[in-house]
Enzyme design. Structure first.
Site, short mmCIF file in Angstrom:
data_model
loop_
_atom_site.label_atom_id
_atom_site.label_comp_id
_atom_site.label_asym_id
_atom_site.label_seq_id
_atom_site.Cartn_x
_atom_site.Cartn_y
_atom_site.Cartn_z
N LYS A 107 32.58 -11.60 56.63
CA LYS A 107 32.03 -11.20 55.61
C LYS A 107 30.26 -10.84 56.61
O LYS A 107 29.82 -10.43 56.61
CB LYS A 107 31.65 -10.96 54.45
CG LYS A 107 31.60 -12.62 54.23
CD LYS A 107 32.85 -13.37 53.93
CE LYS A 107 33.88 -14.57 53.53
NZ LYS A 107 34.14 -15.06 52.58
N GLU A 131 38.81 -4.98 54.09
CA GLU A 131 38.97 -5.11 52.10
C GLU A 131 38.78 -6.65 52.43
O GLU A 131 38.36 -6.30 50.96
CB GLU A 131 40.76 -4.30 52.04
CG GLU A 131 40.56 -4.94 50.68
CD GLU A 131 39.56 -3.83 49.50
OE1 GLU A 131 39.81 -2.25 50.05
OE2 GLU A 131 38.90 -4.24 48.71
N GLY A 136 38.06 -11.17 48.47
CA GLY A 136 38.93 -11.98 48.74
C GLY A 136 40.46 -10.29 47.94
O GLY A 136 40.62 -9.26 48.78
N ILE A 138 40.86 -8.80 45.63
CA ILE A 138 40.34 -7.42 44.97
C ILE A 138 40.28 -6.31 45.49
O ILE A 138 38.94 -6.29 46.89
CB ILE A 138 38.97 -7.93 44.26
CG1 ILE A 138 39.15 -9.40 43.58
CG2 ILE A 138 38.25 -6.55 43.07
CD1 ILE A 138 37.27 -9.78 42.79
N LYS A 207 28.46 -10.47 50.82
CA LYS A 207 29.03 -9.34 50.25
C LYS A 207 28.77 -8.63 49.96
O LYS A 207 29.20 -7.37 49.53
CB LYS A 207 29.81 -10.56 49.10
CG LYS A 207 31.54 -11.19 49.90
CD LYS A 207 31.70 -12.17 49.17
CE LYS A 207 32.74 -13.24 49.67
NZ LYS A 207 32.94 -14.76 48.65
N1 LIG Z 1 40.06 -18.65 52.77
C1 LIG Z 1 39.53 -17.67 51.85
O1 LIG Z 1 39.89 -18.53 50.98
C2 LIG Z 1 38.48 -16.38 52.68
C3 LIG Z 1 38.21 -15.40 51.80
C4 LIG Z 1 37.70 -14.49 52.15
C5 LIG Z 1 37.75 -14.07 53.44
N2 LIG Z 1 37.26 -15.85 54.29
C6 LIG Z 1 36.91 -15.10 56.08
O2 LIG Z 1 37.99 -15.44 56.78
C7 LIG Z 1 38.05 -16.18 58.03
C8 LIG Z 1 38.91 -17.13 57.82
O3 LIG Z 1 39.47 -18.17 57.34
P1 LIG Z 1 39.82 -19.22 57.07
O4 LIG Z 1 39.56 -20.03 55.44
O5 LIG Z 1 41.21 -18.67 56.77
O6 LIG Z 1 39.39 -19.83 58.05
P2 LIG Z 1 39.86 -21.45 58.69
O7 LIG Z 1 41.22 -21.88 57.86
O8 LIG Z 1 38.80 -21.83 59.31
O9 LIG Z 1 41.24 -21.00 60.24
C9 LIG Z 1 39.84 -20.16 61.00
C10 LIG Z 1 41.05 -20.14 61.84
O10 LIG Z 1 39.59 -19.97 63.59
C11 LIG Z 1 40.84 -20.73 64.48
N3 LIG Z 1 39.29 -20.57 65.50
C12 LIG Z 1 38.01 -20.74 65.83
N4 LIG Z 1 37.50 -21.29 65.75
C13 LIG Z 1 38.52 -20.86 66.83
C14 LIG Z 1 37.43 -20.25 68.70
N5 LIG Z 1 36.75 -21.00 68.61
N6 LIG Z 1 38.28 -19.56 69.39
C15 LIG Z 1 40.03 -19.97 68.77
N7 LIG Z 1 40.07 -19.47 67.09
C16 LIG Z 1 39.54 -20.11 67.04
C17 LIG Z 1 41.69 -21.83 63.96
O11 LIG Z 1 41.60 -22.62 64.79
P3 LIG Z 1 42.83 -23.90 64.90
O12 LIG Z 1 43.24 -23.70 63.46
O13 LIG Z 1 43.67 -24.40 65.68
O14 LIG Z 1 41.12 -25.14 64.65
C18 LIG Z 1 42.03 -21.45 63.10
O15 LIG Z 1 42.99 -21.45 62.58
C19 LIG Z 1 36.42 -16.05 57.61
O16 LIG Z 1 35.93 -15.17 57.88
C20 LIG Z 1 35.81 -16.19 56.47
O17 LIG Z 1 35.19 -16.26 55.53
C21 LIG Z 1 38.33 -16.52 53.80
#
Ligand SMILES: NC(=O)c1ccc[n+]([C@@H]2O[C@H](COP(=O)([O-])OP(=O)(O)OC[C@H]3O[C@@H](n4cnc5c(N)ncnc54)[C@H](OP(=O)(O)O)[C@@H]3O)[C@@H](O)[C@H]2O)c1
Length: 429
Positions: A107, A131, A136, A138, A207
């Protein structure tokens, strides 16, 4: 059965891992629904050695995340890294320029660069889907873009941050103050180690700006969102609100009117008979008011690996079916630059909380500031000792222009009678 849709996956954290698990668990069903298999072919993250609880040996590992955009075996790039700029944006630009479909949950990036990315997607006739970026799991983007596409939307608003809603719900249920509940939420994994984007309202504003663009056919205008978070809300405010028949919720509101587009994320008092008052814990909910459909309510899990992966894979299914339209519900050149509406033009009721010195004349000083600014007081409640030694005064105003309330607060700025900053919460009308 058609050829597989081949996916390059960037980011293997909470959501990336969830996407792999979901595609494994529901493979056959998804293939039948999409009309073709959806297969991950290549993955990338920072640390190749990290154990992610899923078998990655079947996918090609790519060290240079940006290279996923031109991976020869991929049709679509899924970006689950995060951050408004940096590797996520590089990946988005290069994938879309190369005509690859692009799916993201990011977002922050869409709020800041959504228009540019939508233009790129159109120029190369590629899919841009997000989406998972709003609320998330929804399907609110699909709901607005497709289900409600025939309506003029007057207002879209909702609870867009699960962390804040979790904290406010717990403060209310247990009568505890913000800092204590935040620390517990962090220990339980409901809040980030650096929670500022969530608790200061920035995440909800990202959002909201995406929802507003889709609802009103405007270019995303994150910079126009007035933002206040929840860190100054006291347990005493929540108790006071409850005694008046309200719950405190962080609500994002976007509304189109004669003065332009108004966007605000603020803590609000929500009347108990409104559905948003009953959204508790980390749940999200969005309300959209259409001129023919009426009030729509979307509610569900706003975060977490499963719900967020559900939204990401739904986007992939649309792309596999060849069913994707304009990212923001109309071609990018149709999106207008919205005029920012001034909040002063709005009318509403407000809750104001002051912590004041326990001395003669303070109440009269506050009442005079209200009177001079033209604010009409509906109720005024004075409570004994506040936490910082002062006395708490809570005021609920009658409906009136927001400008008047702002002027009253301005008159009281710097008053020696006040202990700390007053808190203003609007009452959801
Ligand atoms: N978590 C939620 O519930 C949720 C809900 C809605 C939207 N989102 C969105 O979804 C996205 C991901 O969120 P997340 O919670 O899954 O984050 P996360 O758990 O912190 O995972 C981020 C991933 O990106 C990788 N990464 C970080 N910096 C990087 C770089 N410079 N080059 C390559 N890879 C890199 C990390 O690698 P490593 O694992 O190797 O460190 C990790 O695998 C974000 O935009 C977030 O706003 C998340």
């Amino acid at each position: 059965m058609g050829d597989a849709l081949r996916v390059a996956l960037a980011g293997l954290g909470t959501v990336g891992g969830g996407v792999i698990r979901l595609l494994d668990a529901n493979r056959d069903l998804i293939t039948r629904r999409a009309g073709r298999p959806i297969e991950i072919v290549a993955v990338s993250a920072r640390d190749r050695t990290k154990d992610r609880g899923v078998d990655l040996s079947r996918f090609a590992w790519v060290d240079d995340t940006a290279a996923l955009a031109s991976h020869p075996d991929a049709d679509v790039v899924v970006e689950l890294i995060g951050g408004s700029d940096g590797p996520a944006l590089t990946l988005a630009r290069t994938a879309l320029d190369a005509g690859r479909g692009f799916v993201t949950a990011n977002k922050a990036m869409l709020a800041h660069h959504g228009l540019e990315l939508a233009q790129k997607a159109e120029a190369s006739n590629a899919a841009l889907k997000f989406e998972a970026a709003v609320a998330g799991g929804i399907p609110v983007i699909k709901g607005l873009r497709e289900g409600a596409a025939a309506n003029a939307i007057a207002r879209v608003y909702g609870i867009l941050n699960g962390t804040c809603n979790f904290i406010l719900s717990k403060m209310e249920a247990e009568g505890r103050d913000f800092a204590e509940v935040l620390a517990e939420a962090q220990a339980l994994g409901y809040a980030e180690a650096d929670p500022s984007f969530d608790i200061d309202g920035v995440d909800a504003a990202h959002k909201l700006s995406i929802l507003a663009a889709i609802a009103f056919g405007t270019q995303p205008a994150f910079g126009d969102v007035a933002i206040a978070g929840v860190r100054h809300v006291l347990a005493a405010d929540i108790a006071q609100a409850a005694s008046l028949g309200y719950r405190v919720r962080l609500v994002g509101v976007a509304e189109e009117g004669p003065h332009g587009l108004f966007q605000r994320v603020h803590p609000h008092l929500v009347p108990l008979d409104h559905p948003l008052a009953h959204v508790t814990g980390s749940t999200n909910a969005v309300v959209a008011e259409g001129n023919f459909v009426g009030r729509l309510l979307f509610q569900g899990a706003g975060a977490g690996d499963g719900p967020t992966a559900s939204a990401v894979v739904a986007d992939l299914i649309d792309i596999a079916r060849g069913e994707y339209g304009a990212s923001f519900a109309m071609p990018a050149h149709e999106l207008t630059a919205a005029t920012k509406a001034d909040s002063g033009e709005r009318r509403g009721r407000a809750y104001l909380r002051f912590t004041v010195q326990d001395k003669v004349g303070v109440l009269a000083e506050i009442a005079a500031a209200m009177r001079d600014a033209g604010v009409s007081i509906e109720s005024l409640i004075q409570r004994g000792e506040a936490a910082d030694g002062g006395v708490m005064i809570a005021i609920v105003t009658h409906e009136g222009p927001e400008r008047a309330v702002a002027q009253a607060l301005e008159r009281l700025r710097g008053s020696q009678s006040l202990v700390g900053q007053p808190l203003l919460m609007h009452i959801l009308g």
